[in-house]
Write a protein that holds these residues in place. Sequence first.
Motif, PDB file in Angstrom:
ATOM      1  N   GLY A  10       0.777  -0.942  -0.109  1.00 15.92           N
ATOM      2  CA  GLY A  10       0.093   0.091   0.173  1.00 15.92           C
ATOM      3  C   GLY A  10       0.916   1.243  -0.178  1.00 15.92           C
ATOM      4  N   ALA A  11       0.675   2.051  -1.021  1.00 10.94           N
ATOM      5  CA  ALA A  11       1.449   3.355  -1.150  1.00 10.94           C
ATOM      6  C   ALA A  11       0.632   4.622  -0.870  1.00 10.94           C
ATOM      7  CB  ALA A  11       2.105   3.393  -2.448  1.00 10.94           C
ATOM      8  N   GLY A  12      -0.467   4.389  -0.046  1.00 14.36           N
ATOM      9  CA  GLY A  12      -1.150   5.519   0.404  1.00 14.36           C
ATOM     10  C   GLY A  12      -0.321   6.400   1.379  1.00 14.36           C
ATOM     11  N   ILE A  13      -0.836   7.237   2.193  1.00 11.80           N
ATOM     12  CA  ILE A  13       0.023   8.157   2.828  1.00 11.80           C
ATOM     13  C   ILE A  13       0.736   7.555   3.957  1.00 11.80           C
ATOM     14  CG2 ILE A  13      -1.715   9.209   4.552  1.00 11.80           C
ATOM     15  CD1 ILE A  13      -0.182  11.841   3.609  1.00 11.80           C
ATOM     16  N   VAL A  14       0.064   6.490   4.553  1.00  9.48           N
ATOM     17  CA  VAL A  14       0.270   5.855   5.556  1.00  9.48           C
ATOM     18  C   VAL A  14       1.716   4.797   5.338  1.00  9.48           C
ATOM     19  CG1 VAL A  14       0.100   4.159   7.291  1.00  9.48           C
ATOM     20  CG2 VAL A  14      -1.712   5.942   7.052  1.00  9.48           C
ATOM     21  N   GLY A  15       1.391   4.107   4.197  1.00  9.08           N
ATOM     22  CA  GLY A  15       2.496   3.157   3.600  1.00  9.08           C
ATOM     23  C   GLY A  15       3.576   4.013   3.171  1.00  9.08           C
ATOM     24  N   ALA A  16       3.378   4.954   2.598  1.00  6.40           N
ATOM     25  CA  ALA A  16       4.412   5.849   1.977  1.00  6.40           C
ATOM     26  C   ALA A  16       5.474   6.399   3.413  1.00  6.40           C
ATOM     27  CB  ALA A  16       4.022   7.174   1.073  1.00  6.40           C
ATOM     28  N   ALA A  17       4.703   6.946   4.293  1.00  7.97           N
ATOM     29  CA  ALA A  17       5.329   7.148   5.396  1.00  7.97           C
ATOM     30  C   ALA A  17       6.262   6.228   6.047  1.00  7.97           C
ATOM     31  CB  ALA A  17       4.449   7.751   6.415  1.00  7.97           C
ATOM     32  N   PRO A  37       0.516   5.812  -6.586  1.00  9.52           N
ATOM     33  CA  PRO A  37       0.709   5.874  -5.352  1.00  9.52           C
ATOM     34  C   PRO A  37      -0.220   7.040  -4.810  1.00  9.52           C
ATOM     35  CG  PRO A  37       2.861   5.438  -6.069  1.00  9.52           C
ATOM     36  CD  PRO A  37       1.806   5.622  -7.507  1.00  9.52           C
ATOM     37  N   GLY A  38      -0.765   6.904  -3.570  1.00  9.76           N
ATOM     38  CA  GLY A  38      -1.706   8.252  -2.976  1.00  9.76           C
ATOM     39  C   GLY A  38      -3.032   8.410  -3.667  1.00  9.76           C
ATOM     40  N   SER A  39      -3.568   7.483  -4.562  1.00  7.41           N
ATOM     41  CA  SER A  39      -4.536   7.701  -5.366  1.00  7.41           C
ATOM     42  C   SER A  39      -6.001   7.013  -4.704  1.00  7.41           C
ATOM     43  CB  SER A  39      -4.481   7.463  -6.857  1.00  7.41           C
ATOM     44  OG  SER A  39      -4.388   5.875  -6.991  1.00  7.41           O
ATOM     45  N   GLY A  40      -5.798   6.174  -3.814  1.00  4.09           N
ATOM     46  CA  GLY A  40      -6.992   5.616  -3.139  1.00  4.09           C
ATOM     47  C   GLY A  40      -7.449   6.305  -1.949  1.00  4.09           C
ATOM     48  N   ILE A  41      -7.757   5.693  -0.673  1.00  8.30           N
ATOM     49  CA  ILE A  41      -8.266   6.406   0.297  1.00  8.30           C
ATOM     50  C   ILE A  41      -7.698   8.053   0.616  1.00  8.30           C
ATOM     51  CG2 ILE A  41      -6.809   5.168   2.034  1.00  8.30           C
ATOM     52  CD1 ILE A  41      -9.543   5.105   3.776  1.00  8.30           C
ATOM     53  N   THR A  42      -6.342   7.740   0.264  1.00  8.47           N
ATOM     54  CA  THR A  42      -5.534   9.222   0.501  1.00  8.47           C
ATOM     55  C   THR A  42      -6.107  10.276  -0.204  1.00  8.47           C
ATOM     56  OG1 THR A  42      -3.423   7.898   1.328  1.00  8.47           O
ATOM     57  CG2 THR A  42      -3.211  10.257   0.199  1.00  8.47           C
ATOM     58  N   ALA A  43      -6.534  10.022  -1.170  1.00  5.94           N
ATOM     59  CA  ALA A  43      -6.765  10.950  -2.263  1.00  5.94           C
ATOM     60  C   ALA A  43      -8.368  11.448  -1.994  1.00  5.94           C
ATOM     61  CB  ALA A  43      -6.820  10.430  -3.797  1.00  5.94           C
ATOM     62  N   ALA A 143      -3.469  22.223  10.639  1.00  7.33           N
ATOM     63  CA  ALA A 143      -3.039  22.598   9.291  1.00  7.33           C
ATOM     64  C   ALA A 143      -3.783  21.770   8.259  1.00  7.33           C
ATOM     65  CB  ALA A 143      -1.525  22.549   8.912  1.00  7.33           C
ATOM     66  N   VAL A 144      -3.598  22.226   6.802  1.00  9.13           N
ATOM     67  CA  VAL A 144      -4.093  21.595   5.936  1.00  9.13           C
ATOM     68  C   VAL A 144      -2.929  21.098   4.818  1.00  9.13           C
ATOM     69  CG1 VAL A 144      -6.353  22.517   6.169  1.00  9.13           C
ATOM     70  CG2 VAL A 144      -4.799  23.362   4.666  1.00  9.13           C
ATOM     71  N   VAL A 145      -3.288  19.971   4.223  1.00  8.37           N
ATOM     72  CA  VAL A 145      -2.325  19.747   3.035  1.00  8.37           C
ATOM     73  C   VAL A 145      -2.930  18.965   1.882  1.00  8.37           C
ATOM     74  CG1 VAL A 145      -0.364  19.114   4.695  1.00  8.37           C
ATOM     75  CG2 VAL A 145      -1.897  17.302   4.091  1.00  8.37           C
ATOM     76  N   TYR A 146      -2.477  18.878   0.829  1.00  5.68           N
ATOM     77  CA  TYR A 146      -3.048  18.294  -0.285  1.00  5.68           C
ATOM     78  C   TYR A 146      -2.399  16.436  -0.319  1.00  5.68           C
ATOM     79  CZ  TYR A 146      -4.449  16.882  -5.004  1.00  5.68           C
ATOM     80  OH  TYR A 146      -4.867  16.309  -6.100  1.00  5.68           O
ATOM     81  N   PRO A 147      -3.385  15.793   0.325  1.00  9.32           N
ATOM     82  CA  PRO A 147      -2.787  14.438   0.554  1.00  9.32           C
ATOM     83  C   PRO A 147      -2.136  13.509  -0.400  1.00  9.32           C
ATOM     84  CG  PRO A 147      -5.158  14.891   1.507  1.00  9.32           C
ATOM     85  CD  PRO A 147      -4.986  15.952   0.597  1.00  9.32           C
ATOM     86  N   PRO A 148      -2.727  13.678  -1.679  1.00  7.53           N
ATOM     87  CA  PRO A 148      -1.836  12.838  -2.716  1.00  7.53           C
ATOM     88  C   PRO A 148      -0.367  13.334  -2.971  1.00  7.53           C
ATOM     89  CG  PRO A 148      -4.126  13.315  -3.607  1.00  7.53           C
ATOM     90  CD  PRO A 148      -3.907  14.211  -2.192  1.00  7.53           C
ATOM     91  N   ALA A 149      -0.267  14.497  -2.790  1.00  8.69           N
ATOM     92  CA  ALA A 149       1.102  15.087  -2.880  1.00  8.69           C
ATOM     93  C   ALA A 149       2.080  14.813  -1.694  1.00  8.69           C
ATOM     94  CB  ALA A 149       1.193  16.805  -3.162  1.00  8.69           C
ATOM     95  N   ALA A 150       1.309  14.823  -0.585  1.00  5.42           N
ATOM     96  CA  ALA A 150       2.204  14.464   0.634  1.00  5.42           C
ATOM     97  C   ALA A 150       2.303  13.192   0.625  1.00  5.42           C
ATOM     98  CB  ALA A 150       1.081  14.673   1.785  1.00  5.42           C
ATOM     99  N   ALA A 151       1.608  12.364   0.100  1.00  3.31           N
ATOM    100  CA  ALA A 151       1.976  10.674  -0.038  1.00  3.31           C
ATOM    101  C   ALA A 151       3.093  10.530  -1.155  1.00  3.31           C
ATOM    102  CB  ALA A 151       0.832   9.900  -0.398  1.00  3.31           C
ATOM    103  N   PHE A 332      -7.279   3.565  10.642  1.00  2.00           N
ATOM    104  CA  PHE A 332      -7.066   5.007  10.966  1.00  2.00           C
ATOM    105  C   PHE A 332      -8.244   5.806  10.889  1.00  2.00           C
ATOM    106  CE2 PHE A 332      -2.898   3.497  10.121  1.00  2.00           C
ATOM    107  CZ  PHE A 332      -2.124   4.198  11.313  1.00  2.00           C
ATOM    108  N   GLU A 333      -9.342   5.418  10.500  1.00  2.00           N
ATOM    109  CA  GLU A 333     -10.633   6.132  10.143  1.00  2.00           C
ATOM    110  C   GLU A 333     -10.205   7.529   9.522  1.00  2.00           C
ATOM    111  OE1 GLU A 333     -14.400   7.138  10.274  1.00  2.00           O
ATOM    112  OE2 GLU A 333     -13.993   5.600  11.474  1.00  2.00           O
ATOM    113  N   GLY A 334     -10.634   8.486  10.075  1.00  2.00           N
ATOM    114  CA  GLY A 334     -10.541   9.857   9.288  1.00  2.00           C
ATOM    115  C   GLY A 334      -9.419  10.368   9.578  1.00  2.00           C
ATOM    116  N   LEU A 335      -8.158   9.744  10.179  1.00  2.00           N
ATOM    117  CA  LEU A 335      -7.135  10.582  10.789  1.00  2.00           C
ATOM    118  C   LEU A 335      -5.707  10.083  10.203  1.00  2.00           C
ATOM    119  CD1 LEU A 335      -8.006  10.984  14.482  1.00  2.00           C
ATOM    120  CD2 LEU A 335      -7.861  12.818  12.832  1.00  2.00           C
ATOM    121  N   GLY A 336      -5.880   9.115   8.947  1.00  2.00           N
ATOM    122  CA  GLY A 336      -4.656   8.764   8.477  1.00  2.00           C
ATOM    123  C   GLY A 336      -3.768   9.818   8.166  1.00  2.00           C
TER     124      GLY A 336
END
Length: 380
Positions: A10-17, A37-43, A143-151, A332-336
């Motif tokens: 999994g290469a969402g934000i958790v897997g990438a981190a 990468p980052g295009s699933g639940i992260t996006a 703060a806020v981030v753009y999740p796919p780019a962060a992953a 992680f529910e909504g806090l991934g």
Amino acid sequence: MATFDVIVVGAGIVGAAIARETARAGLRTAVVEEKVPGSGITAAGMGHLVVMDDSPAQLALSTFSRGLWLQERDKLPASIEFEERGTLWVAADDEEMREVHTKRATYEKAGVASEVLDTKGVAEAEPNLRPGLAGGLRVPQDAVVYPPAAAAHFLSDAQHRGAKLVQGRAVAAGKGEVTLSNGTKVQAERIVLAAGSDISLLPQLPIQKRKGHLLITDRYPGFAHHQLVELGYLKSAHKLTDESVAFNIQPRQTGQMLIGSSRQFGKTDPASEPRILRLMLERAIEYMPKLAALSAIRAWTGFRASTEDKLPLIGPAEAITEDASLWLAAGFEGLGITNAPGAARLLVDQLLGHKSMLDVTPFLPARLAGSPAAKKEAHV
């Protein structure tokens, strides 16, 4: 056959981190991902970096993780759109104002800066909120981030440190081996499952999907200044049955407004539902009447991965399965997005046998080993 120290599925934000942390630690790391990468639940997420106090463990993890985000904010690429906008928890009445003061006291004990606003203060901070609200709590360092780019950034950093991205769909994982749909096999002593709400590789995981809707508007710079969340969001987020909506709006760097939020159990169809979107918007307009005049351009859904105690699974899966090679970073529910850096640190500390800055006990998968989902597999 390729062999590594750790495989992250999994290469969402958790897997990438996690991949970034394992690579930083010098572990030979492979990341298996079928899609971009980052295009699933992260996006599908809002990208709200927020301290949550629904339990002492979640408060500790979200505070720790937000701190890690803040430590590297000056090094993050512009594509991540990091903005320290702060969260304004909006109180509609005196009962919710009592919750504001309770929340402020909890944050103060945890070393989290916050500020109580009265009716006038809320109106000055966010003029487009409806008049007469009781007040609110401002948490300035959220703060806020753009999740796919962060992953993508985390994964790129991992690759720069030697991690290898293996493109393909994992159809089996266990006993030190991951098998892809094309027959390719990848080996490692430890396999970390970080695939969001997809539990196909370990069906006995005690995780449920919670469907959520989001909607984004055209560009209206200055319409809102903070991430705005109603205090009632906490009640709706913790319901384990039926469906709920709550006022939650995020101003994006583009000038667009990202509007949430909804939660539904038992829904597996990813299609947007007009009825839920209508309820969500009606709730948002109750708090910001001028939203009714804004043009929406797109709506989408995603599936949060939820556990029964609202805490993620971080650590070895051996209490849920007899396979000692499997590790978990899920639920992680909504806090991934918020918790990805902290969860990665906790997991890698366990992999290396190091002492963590936080007590990892509340997040260990072993705590849910007796759940109905885990027991079901044991009787098959």
